[in-house]
Design a protein around this motif. Sequence first.
Motif, PDB file in Angstrom:
ATOM      1  N   LEU A  47       0.870  -1.173  -0.032  1.00  0.00           N
ATOM      2  CA  LEU A  47      -0.056  -0.041  -0.061  1.00  0.00           C
ATOM      3  C   LEU A  47       0.757   1.034  -0.069  1.00  0.00           C
ATOM      4  N   LEU A  87      -5.195   3.100  -6.876  1.00  0.00           N
ATOM      5  CA  LEU A  87      -4.778   2.303  -5.919  1.00  0.00           C
ATOM      6  C   LEU A  87      -5.100   0.904  -5.765  1.00  0.00           C
ATOM      7  N   ARG A  88      -6.343   0.795  -6.147  1.00  0.00           N
ATOM      8  CA  ARG A  88      -7.142  -0.534  -6.210  1.00  0.00           C
ATOM      9  C   ARG A  88      -6.391  -1.293  -7.235  1.00  0.00           C
ATOM     10  N   LEU A 117      -2.973  -2.363  -5.936  1.00  0.00           N
ATOM     11  CA  LEU A 117      -3.303  -3.461  -4.855  1.00  0.00           C
ATOM     12  C   LEU A 117      -3.857  -4.830  -5.404  1.00  0.00           C
ATOM     13  N   GLU A 118      -4.771  -4.724  -6.366  1.00  0.00           N
ATOM     14  CA  GLU A 118      -5.347  -5.875  -7.001  1.00  0.00           C
ATOM     15  C   GLU A 118      -4.285  -6.613  -8.032  1.00  0.00           C
TER      16      GLU A 118
END
Lengths: 193, 195
Positions: free
Chosen positions: A135, A185-186, A189-190
């Motif tokens: 993150l 960000l998603r 992170l994914e």
Amino acid sequence: MDSWAGLPEQRLLTLAQRGVADAYGELVRRYQGELYNVVYRLLGDQHESLDLTQESFVQAYNALASFDTSRPFGPWIKRIATNLALNWLQRRHVLTTPLTRPAQPGAEEPEELALPDVSTEPERVYLAGERHELLRQALLALPPHYRAVIELRHFQELSYEEIAVALKLPLSDVKSNLFRARQLLRKRLEGEV
Amino acid sequence: MSHLSLETLNHYLDNELDGAERAAAETHMATCGQCQRQLAALQELFLALETLPPAPLPRDMTAGVLARIAPPPAPARWTWRAWVALAVQLAAALILAFTLASPAVQSLFAVGNGVSFDGLLATFNGLWLRADSWLVSAQTVTSTWMNQATSVAPGPLAALAPLQWALLLAVTGLLWLVGTGLLLTPQRGTMNAER
Ligand SMILES: [Zn+2]
């Protein structure tokens, strides 16, 4: 000194305004951790973050006469640190952007590729697999103006309107930056980026 | 019915929807798996950000900040003023002493020696007795210096008359007061700055 630790923040602020340096020292002691983290989330570099955190405390002290001591100190000093860090990022961005952009047709927005070089810090490599570290890296991979809205909304818990004031942006820009930043960000992170 | 927009989902989690908008969004999500998944994914990001632990502070920076906001009261400036004041004082006393000790001045005093000088001497002595501790300090400084000067030039200085001594001490005391004023200036400045 231990005697300062028991004093409420407002009293320390009043004393600091009268030039009692040790009272301000206690405020530094109380807020340095939080403030360092504000700057560190934005810059991602330990040394730069320590320097800018210290600078924030010094600038806040110099502006203390104009501070309304009935207000909490935390949000105010965090705003100072955030501004310093964002200015610093802007300067660094200008300094590190090459004058001649390599001709790459179809390349992504260059600012979104501006990943900070974190490979030289051994602790980062060691923790690279961890979720929190992912993150952090995802945050640092965001363009500075996206990183700023995430910091202000999620870590300093400002409203859209307060962010607009803090960053001197129209409300619509704040929202589009924030929603776009969250999407980036998603994706990261994914594992889509 | 169309799916919830990205903006609506963001507003929903940011608590930026009014009552009616919120109710409508919830009604839609109750029956739409796709929007539920979108919301859950966004919510997961919110949670990740919320639970990101703080990085440890590498070192305490209190001393560093204090060193920059409360520098010690300008020691360089103080020393500079102190030395200037002391130098002025000693130079003036030196010049005065050698002037008084010179044969020409000695002869002047010798010619005018009499009642008037005794009166003057009495006045100076009276002043001297009423002078405060500053003048006593001045006497100490001057005597110390005079002892040194005497060892260099014992002849003329040893021959100084009491009146000459009194004059020398009075003028030196005056210079000392001026010197003290010079020394106190930065202190007053510091006190003003603190208010
Ligand atoms: Zn739907």
